[in-house]
Design a protein around this motif. Sequence first.
Motif, PDB file in Angstrom:
ATOM      1  N   GLN A   1      -0.200   1.272   9.981  1.00 21.30           N
ATOM      2  CA  GLN A   1      -1.198   0.211   9.881  1.00 21.30           C
ATOM      3  C   GLN A   1      -0.970  -0.575   8.595  1.00 21.30           C
ATOM      4  O   GLN A   1      -1.411  -0.154   7.521  1.00 21.30           O
ATOM      5  CB  GLN A   1      -2.616   0.790   9.882  1.00 21.30           C
ATOM      6  CG  GLN A   1      -2.925   1.686  11.069  1.00 21.30           C
ATOM      7  CD  GLN A   1      -4.280   2.342  10.930  1.00 21.30           C
ATOM      8  OE1 GLN A   1      -5.214   1.799  10.347  1.00 21.30           O
ATOM      9  NE2 GLN A   1      -4.402   3.557  11.473  1.00 21.30           N
ATOM     10  N   PRO A   2      -0.279  -1.696   8.658  1.00 22.74           N
ATOM     11  CA  PRO A   2       0.009  -2.469   7.446  1.00 22.74           C
ATOM     12  C   PRO A   2      -1.233  -2.880   6.667  1.00 22.74           C
ATOM     13  O   PRO A   2      -1.172  -3.057   5.455  1.00 22.74           O
ATOM     14  CB  PRO A   2       0.756  -3.698   7.991  1.00 22.74           C
ATOM     15  CG  PRO A   2       1.334  -3.234   9.286  1.00 22.74           C
ATOM     16  CD  PRO A   2       0.329  -2.271   9.853  1.00 22.74           C
ATOM     17  N   ASP A   3      -2.365  -3.041   7.356  1.00 23.46           N
ATOM     18  CA  ASP A   3      -3.587  -3.470   6.688  1.00 23.46           C
ATOM     19  C   ASP A   3      -4.489  -2.287   6.324  1.00 23.46           C
ATOM     20  O   ASP A   3      -5.661  -2.471   5.986  1.00 23.46           O
ATOM     21  CB  ASP A   3      -4.362  -4.455   7.554  1.00 23.46           C
ATOM     22  CG  ASP A   3      -4.755  -3.864   8.910  1.00 23.46           C
ATOM     23  OD1 ASP A   3      -4.187  -2.805   9.276  1.00 23.46           O
ATOM     24  OD2 ASP A   3      -5.596  -4.460   9.598  1.00 23.46           O
TER      25      ASP A   3
ATOM     26  N   THR B   1       0.818  -1.212   0.000  1.00 25.00           N
ATOM     27  CA  THR B   1       0.000   0.000   0.000  1.00 25.00           C
ATOM     28  C   THR B   1       0.851   1.262   0.000  1.00 25.00           C
ATOM     29  O   THR B   1       0.582   2.208  -0.751  1.00 25.00           O
ATOM     30  CB  THR B   1      -0.933   0.002   1.226  1.00 25.00           C
ATOM     31  OG1 THR B   1      -1.847  -1.088   1.120  1.00 25.00           O
ATOM     32  CG2 THR B   1      -1.711   1.303   1.329  1.00 25.00           C
TER      33      THR B   1
ATOM     34  N   ARG C   1      -6.503   0.423   4.448  1.00 27.07           N
ATOM     35  CA  ARG C   1      -7.089   0.436   3.108  1.00 27.07           C
ATOM     36  C   ARG C   1      -7.419   1.868   2.714  1.00 27.07           C
ATOM     37  O   ARG C   1      -8.379   2.461   3.195  1.00 27.07           O
ATOM     38  CB  ARG C   1      -8.350  -0.433   3.077  1.00 27.07           C
ATOM     39  CG  ARG C   1      -8.067  -1.922   3.198  1.00 27.07           C
ATOM     40  CD  ARG C   1      -9.362  -2.720   3.209  1.00 27.07           C
ATOM     41  NE  ARG C   1     -10.166  -2.463   2.038  1.00 27.07           N
ATOM     42  CZ  ARG C   1     -11.368  -2.999   1.816  1.00 27.07           C
ATOM     43  NH1 ARG C   1     -11.886  -3.816   2.711  1.00 27.07           N
ATOM     44  NH2 ARG C   1     -12.043  -2.710   0.726  1.00 27.07           N
TER      45      ARG C   1
ATOM     46  N   SER D   1      -0.520   4.354   6.449  1.00 24.46           N
ATOM     47  CA  SER D   1      -0.113   3.045   5.945  1.00 24.46           C
ATOM     48  C   SER D   1       1.181   2.565   6.593  1.00 24.46           C
ATOM     49  O   SER D   1       1.421   1.352   6.687  1.00 24.46           O
ATOM     50  CB  SER D   1       0.048   3.090   4.421  1.00 24.46           C
ATOM     51  OG  SER D   1       1.209   3.822   4.041  1.00 24.46           O
TER      52      SER D   1
ATOM     53  N   PRO E   1      -9.277  -4.692  -2.406  1.00 28.24           N
ATOM     54  CA  PRO E   1      -8.464  -5.900  -2.548  1.00 28.24           C
ATOM     55  C   PRO E   1      -9.015  -6.908  -3.543  1.00 28.24           C
ATOM     56  O   PRO E   1      -8.265  -7.484  -4.319  1.00 28.24           O
ATOM     57  CB  PRO E   1      -8.443  -6.481  -1.121  1.00 28.24           C
ATOM     58  CG  PRO E   1      -8.650  -5.302  -0.240  1.00 28.24           C
ATOM     59  CD  PRO E   1      -9.578  -4.389  -0.998  1.00 28.24           C
TER      60      PRO E   1
END
Length: 259
Positions: free
Chosen positions: A225-227, A49, A229, A222, A236
């Motif tokens: 927070q690796p996840d 991301t 969106r 990002s 995704p």
Amino acid sequence: MHLANALPTSGAIFAINGDLEQTGSPLLLTEKAVERCWSRAMQLEGDGTSRWLLLIRLAEAALLCAGNYADNCEFRAAGDFLVNPREIVIHSRRGGQATIKKRHGRLSEQLGLTWADQLKSTQRSLAGVVLEITRPPLLPLMTRILKESGRVAPSFVHRLEGGQRRIADALAFMAGWRIADSVELWRRMRASSPSERVFAESCMCRFDTQVFCQIGDDLQRSFAQPDFRSSFLSAPHECGNRPACRSSAAQQELLDAPA
């Protein structure tokens, strides 16, 4: 991806984004500065991301910079972003070493053709020459890469495409109004009636940095927070061969607004 491999990439993204912000405003950047950051970002590995948000932010910076050039009558600089290839290689069909065309020079002059030569034998002289665009103009290249990636929200791609059309329209308006430079534009605006000034302003880009800042906020999130969106990216389940995305209402309003 192992953590050992992820950290250097994150550090590089952070560093490139820092370079992007060092002028204080993307409106003050140059084509060369954006190009250097873009080249470094494109060399980064991975499909995360943060990397795609950095590329999106660089494209937005290029759009803002080109629009600012157009509004300030820097016609050649704006044209370089939009249509003028950054590098063209001249090949001879007769062999010999290839050369780089001068970006803002005439091919006939670089090949040593005089005015008389151009009248008599330009077609014959250029028949043995092949031109290869090795580095296309930056904004169309950025737009194509982001569009074909399947990772970027179509609404942002449409924003880039619409922004480039607006820049082209602004340049056409300046030419039609016979504006040679920013001094002449200031004089014409001062001498115009209020309604004429309103019309002239409506024909310019007048881009703001709101979306650029929002992309930066998403990029910072990002990292933490690796996840995360971001709605600047495709959802995704839509990131395969069919690029599409739905943005949140607030983000959609930003993306749909004029640049």
